[in-house]
Design an enzyme around this catalytic site. Structure first.
Site, mmCIF file in Angstrom:
data_model
loop_
_atom_site.group_PDB
_atom_site.id
_atom_site.type_symbol
_atom_site.label_atom_id
_atom_site.label_comp_id
_atom_site.label_asym_id
_atom_site.label_seq_id
_atom_site.Cartn_x
_atom_site.Cartn_y
_atom_site.Cartn_z
ATOM 1 N N ALA A 23 117.739 30.839 -48.104
ATOM 2 C CA ALA A 23 118.454 30.540 -49.549
ATOM 3 C C ALA A 23 117.721 30.280 -51.080
ATOM 4 C CB ALA A 23 118.959 28.849 -49.490
ATOM 5 N N CYS A 24 118.843 30.531 -52.166
ATOM 6 C CA CYS A 24 118.382 29.946 -53.365
ATOM 7 C C CYS A 24 119.353 29.807 -54.394
ATOM 8 C CB CYS A 24 117.161 31.860 -53.786
ATOM 9 S SG CYS A 24 115.810 31.781 -53.140
ATOM 10 N N THR A 25 119.458 29.737 -55.809
ATOM 11 C CA THR A 25 119.758 29.966 -56.228
ATOM 12 C C THR A 25 119.888 30.245 -57.496
ATOM 13 O OG1 THR A 25 121.014 27.525 -55.067
ATOM 14 C CG2 THR A 25 122.160 28.488 -57.182
ATOM 15 N N GLU A 117 116.509 36.508 -55.165
ATOM 16 C CA GLU A 117 117.496 35.960 -54.132
ATOM 17 C C GLU A 117 117.754 36.795 -53.329
ATOM 18 O OE1 GLU A 117 120.916 32.846 -54.550
ATOM 19 O OE2 GLU A 117 119.234 33.256 -55.765
#
Length: 498
Positions: A23-25, A117
């Site tokens: 995950a990442c944003t 990301e």
């Protein structure tokens, strides 16, 4: 069952559910899209709450020989790359165990890197060109390799692309790079294919664990890509001009399935809805979301920090505010397992010492302070370079993380206390920053050394203030939880006299 036990069970379910994937944003803001003319690169790094972060300053080095080696640091694989003869000074915020996976940093030339990301190529594309997992470059290596030797964002992207084409990518990733002039974003396609695009200055870009880039023009200087990007896709049947029309990088190379509908699309949809409310789009139509969008109101630093803290507040998809709900299908931006989140702000009209600022929040973004770290900072306190996967009383990471863990045992009651205190603190520090920066500009005209010392002392004091506030909040919340638990299990006798 006591309220305390119920919250602990809910928290454990939430962590177990979200820890099953990467995950990442990411949010990028062009200078004409921001309220003050700055460029901003923001990202939440989400993996494991037990991943303590350290703050490192890598000094400049001369006359180096040999190779950079991931394996030498017990990193992800056996990637190697020649060391630059002369390495630039740069900063990173790495994993405690390997001192790699540096997350965010600037070098002395003004290049900033945020990586990575996690994104995913389609199984069909990977069947033709798999990730080079044993020796390909990964997020462990990208900050150290790029920041040690590149002097512009364009140069950094070109170097990373060259490495992908020659040595290979060990995983799928997106990387943001910024300098005084522009912001670039690179996405991998497969083990040796990649594409990058320059952020339009009047727009913003948001991504949540999916390939987002689409159009590609090899003749346009705003694009870069692997030499055979389109030809490879055509040869392998990933792209057919008659069938597909104009080449679409995301459609040709990246994964797009039911996992994106709830895990990825809602984050991008929410960000675009916030800044461009006139966009009317189905939350499940992720492939059709515009790659870049123009904000209908200029974006501020606080706006960008709010994105990193977002968890669908005020909607039915909020997994925290009415009690922890680990079964919520929409994955929010702010999750407990975020180990750090940051906003890299570049103001080219100012000296680099104050023009480049990294606002870093350790742990869960929703429940942390975004502390400013100026590029002019000379050294970090001792407790910024310690901490492991076991809680302690000294490391800066665990001071924030313990407060967040305590808060999550009764989020509806305790989170408002923490969030209000940190907001008031950030507002106060923002006013002080303006005063200090103005003073720095005056002092630097006649005494640069004195100006740098003043800035360094201010930054250290700000860091200490945030740490002190965090400790105070932890004690305040422990007091409240002690009262709550005593109330639940008081065991008074009938006369209530003992």
């Amino acid at each position: 069952m006591s309220t305390f036990k119920k919250c602990l069970i809910a928290l454990s379910i939430n962590v177990a559910v979200v820890s099953s994937g990467f995950a990442c944003t990411t949010l990028l803001v062009g200078n004409e899209a921001s309220a003050d003319g700055s460029m901003m690169v923001a990202r939440s790094a989400d993996s494991d709450a037990m991943k303590a972060q350290h703050f490192l300053i890598h000094p400049a080095k001369t006359n180096q020989t040999g190779v950079y080696s991931t394996k030498a640091h017990n990193g992800a694989n056996n990637f190697t790359w020649p060391l630059p003869k002369n390495s630039l000074r740069y900063t990173t915020v790495p994993n405690w165990k390997t001192q790699l996976h540096g997350a965010t940093g600037f070098n002395e030339a003004g290049v900033g890197v945020s990586g990575t990301e996690s994104i995913f190529a389609s199984p069909k594309a990977l069947a033709f060109d798999p990730y080079v997992e044993d020796v390909g470059i990964t997020e462990d290596d990208i900050p150290d390799v790029l920041l040690s030797q590149t002097k512009t964002a364009r140069e950094a992207i070109a170097l990373l692309g060259h490495i992908i084409e020659t040595t290979g990518a060990g995983e799928g990733f997106g990387v943001a790079v910024v300098d005084d002039n522009e912001v670039w974003y690179l996405e991998t396609a497969t083990g040796h294919q990649w594409m990058a695009q320059r952020l339009p200055s009047s727009q913003y870009f948001a991504s949540g664990n999916q390939g987002r880039l689409q159009s590609y023009d090899a003749k346009d200087p705003n694009f870069m890509g692997s030499k055979t990007l389109v030809e490879f896709a055509t040869e392998k049947g990933l792209y057919d001009q008659k069938r597909d029309g104009a080449f679409n990088f995301s459609k040709a190379y990246t994964r797009d399935d039911e996992r994106d509908r709830t895990y990825n699309d809602p984050r991008v949809w929410t960000i675009q809805k916030q800044f461009t409310p006139s966009l009317k789009q189905d939350v499940a139509a992720g492939r059709q979301f515009p790659v870049f969008a123009t904000p209908e109101k200029k974006m501020t630093l606080d706006d960008v920090k709010a994105v990193l803290r977002d968890h669908y507040e005020g909607t039915e998809h909020d997994p925290y505010s009415k009690g922890l709900n680990g079964k919520e299908p929409w994955r929010p931006v702010s999750v407990f397992r975020t180990y750090e989140a940051h906003v890299m702000q570049v103001r080219p009209w100012l000296p680099k010492e104050i023009g480049e600022v990294s606002y870093i929040g350790l742990g869960m973004a929703d429940l942390t302070a975004f502390v400013p770290y100026y590029s002019g900072l000379k050294a970090y306190p001792a407790n910024y370079i310690i901490g492991t996967d076991k809680a302690d009383s000294q490391s800066i990471y665990w001071k924030y993380r313990k407060l967040q863990t305590l808060t999550m045992t009764d989020y509806p009651k305790l989170a408002p206390i923490v969030k209000r205190a940190y907001k008031d603190w950030e507002d106060k520090i923002a006013k002080e920053q303006k005063e200090v920066e103005a003073e720095y500009l005056k002092m630097a005209k006649t005494n640069k050394a004195a100006a740098n010392k003043m800035l360094n002392d201010f930054n250290l004091r700000v860091m200490a203030d945030a740490e002190e506030l965090t400790e105070s909040l932890t004690n305040q919340l422990f007091t409240l939880r002690t009262k709550d638990i005593q109330s639940d299990i008081f065991f008074a006798n009938a006369a209530k006299k003992d």
